[in-house]
Design a protein around this motif. Structure first.
Motif, PDB file in Angstrom:
ATOM      1  N   TYR A   1      -2.379  -5.749   0.709  1.00  0.00           N
ATOM      2  CA  TYR A   1      -1.158  -5.125   1.178  1.00  0.00           C
ATOM      3  C   TYR A   1      -0.951  -3.889   0.218  1.00  0.00           C
ATOM      4  N   HIS A   2      -0.177  -2.763   0.708  1.00  0.00           N
ATOM      5  CA  HIS A   2       0.009  -1.817  -0.179  1.00  0.00           C
ATOM      6  C   HIS A   2       1.645  -1.731  -0.368  1.00  0.00           C
ATOM      7  N   ALA A   3       2.013  -1.649  -1.591  1.00  0.00           N
ATOM      8  CA  ALA A   3       3.503  -1.686  -2.055  1.00  0.00           C
ATOM      9  C   ALA A   3       3.827  -0.876  -3.243  1.00  0.00           C
ATOM     10  N   GLU A   4       4.521   0.011  -2.867  1.00  0.00           N
ATOM     11  CA  GLU A   4       4.959   1.202  -3.968  1.00  0.00           C
ATOM     12  C   GLU A   4       6.384   0.851  -4.383  1.00  0.00           C
TER      13      GLU A   4
ATOM     14  N   TRP B   1       8.846   0.808   2.071  1.00  0.00           N
ATOM     15  CA  TRP B   1       7.742   0.522   3.106  1.00  0.00           C
ATOM     16  C   TRP B   1       6.747  -0.484   2.482  1.00  0.00           C
ATOM     17  N   THR B   2       6.208  -1.566   3.102  1.00  0.00           N
ATOM     18  CA  THR B   2       5.060  -2.116   2.823  1.00  0.00           C
ATOM     19  C   THR B   2       4.049  -2.507   4.029  1.00  0.00           C
ATOM     20  N   TYR B   3       2.933  -2.610   3.836  1.00  0.00           N
ATOM     21  CA  TYR B   3       1.839  -2.409   4.988  1.00  0.00           C
ATOM     22  C   TYR B   3       0.617  -3.112   4.412  1.00  0.00           C
TER      23      TYR B   3
ATOM     24  N   GLN C   1       6.232  -7.563   0.227  1.00  0.00           N
ATOM     25  CA  GLN C   1       4.714  -7.497   0.681  1.00  0.00           C
ATOM     26  C   GLN C   1       4.377  -8.778   1.393  1.00  0.00           C
TER      27      GLN C   1
ATOM     28  N   ASP D   1      -1.538   0.976  -5.772  1.00  0.00           N
ATOM     29  CA  ASP D   1      -0.614   0.215  -5.251  1.00  0.00           C
ATOM     30  C   ASP D   1      -1.020  -0.771  -4.443  1.00  0.00           C
ATOM     31  N   TRP D   2      -2.384  -1.006  -4.338  1.00  0.00           N
ATOM     32  CA  TRP D   2      -2.790  -2.221  -3.301  1.00  0.00           C
ATOM     33  C   TRP D   2      -2.917  -3.375  -3.977  1.00  0.00           C
TER      34      TRP D   2
ATOM     35  N   SER E   1       5.787  -9.183   4.750  1.00  0.00           N
ATOM     36  CA  SER E   1       5.547  -8.428   5.955  1.00  0.00           C
ATOM     37  C   SER E   1       4.171  -8.815   6.657  1.00  0.00           C
TER      38      SER E   1
END
Length: 312
Positions: free
Chosen positions: A126-129, A134-136, A4, A83-84, A7
């Protein structure tokens, strides 16, 4: 901080695309351990760098550029739910330009030789699962960038970015984003890309920040490689009772060395040459001043020394 952090930190002014069609092939094979992006993002960096004798093409003058900077993450990632997460850091830079010769800009030369400062408090959401590659997220950087002669709204700069990253496998991650500089006034937009690739357990190739590094780890203490990174900055200065925007755009390329003192404390040294140097002075309305005197400057040597901490 992991993928995260990478990115979001891959976007910045003047970023150029380093991803080519051949990058896809890198994702198909590797022999390195699982890729931990966070190990390449230092939580504390204290750096001093000096660029020597950048000679202006349009006037009989050259200038040195000196900068001392501090970048420090002030929090661990704060979980926001679903997940944020969020994280903030301090970005402080003290700079100075000194001229040798006549830059043909009259008394404005004294205004350019003043001390320059940037104090910013960027933050990332950021969002990371864990189950997703994917991370954004988004990055926002409010800052005061000024000669501190007189502080008003012209000295406040707000930059922002949105970005996304994808981890293809255990040794390749690629990110892309859009960066907006000086939002609300002379806004500029830059697309950006970045990646981290570990083809073997002793080689690393990264581009983020924007900073490109290709280096080899010889043992636990010694790392050597090549580096390409940005140089310069943007400040608001007060000159002749006007607020003006001073902009030094520059790149630097050279050898890069890291030595591990102990634990997470590292010494970092680099030296080489600057290139694509350009010095501009604009009104806050966007009118460029002294186009026939300032502007492009020749390549010149630089040296930098830093102490970094990789983990708190």
């Amino acid at each position: 901080m992991g993928l995260q952090g990478y990115s979001i930190l891959t976007t910045d002014p003047s970023m150029k695309s380093l991803i080519t069609a051949g990058t896809a092939a890198l994702a198909l094979s590797c022999s390195a351990p699982a890729l931990d992006i966070a190990q390449y993002i230092d939580v504390l960096t204290i750096r001093a760098k000096q660029s020597y004798g950048m000679e202006l093409d349009n006037s009989p003058a050259e200038f040195d550029f000196t900068e001392i900077s501090l970048l420090a993450f002030i929090t661990d990632p704060i979980e926001l739910g679903n997940d944020w997460s969020a994280i903030a850091y301090l970005d402080f830079r003290a700079s100075n330009m000194s001229f040798d010769g006549n830059p043909l800009i009259g008394t404005f030369a004294d205004d350019l030789e003043t001390d320059l400062f940037r104090v910013g408090l960027p933050f990332i959401v950021y969002h990371a699962e864990e189950s997703s590659p994917w991370t954004y997220g988004a990055w926002v950087s409010p800052a005061i960038s000024s000669d501190f002669d007189h502080i008003d709204s012209d000295d406040i700069f707000v930059d922002a970015a949105i970005a996304v990253a994808y981890q293809f496998n255990d040794c390749l991650a690629i990110g892309a984003g859009i960066y907006a500089a000086d939002i609300g006034r002379d806004a500029e937009f830059f697309p950006g890309v970045g990646f981290a690739w570990t083809p073997t357990d002793d080689w690393l190739v990264t581009f983020y920040g924007p900073r490109f590094i290709a280096r080899r780890e010889f043992n636990e203490r010694h790392r050597l490689g090549v580096e390409v990174s940005t140089n310069g900055g943007t400040w608001n200065i007060d000159a002749d009772n006007n607020s003006l925007k001073l902009n030094l755009r520059s790149w630097r390329a050279g050898l890069y060395y890291r030595y591990n003192f102990t634990g997470n404390l590292w010494l970092e040294a680099s030296a080489g040459f600057t290139f694509a140097n350009k010095l501009d002075l604009d009104t806050r309305g966007g009118t460029e001043l002294f186009q026939n005197s300032l502007g492009e400057a020749d390549s010149a040597p630089f040296a930098a020394l830093a102490f970094t901490v990789n983990r708190w």
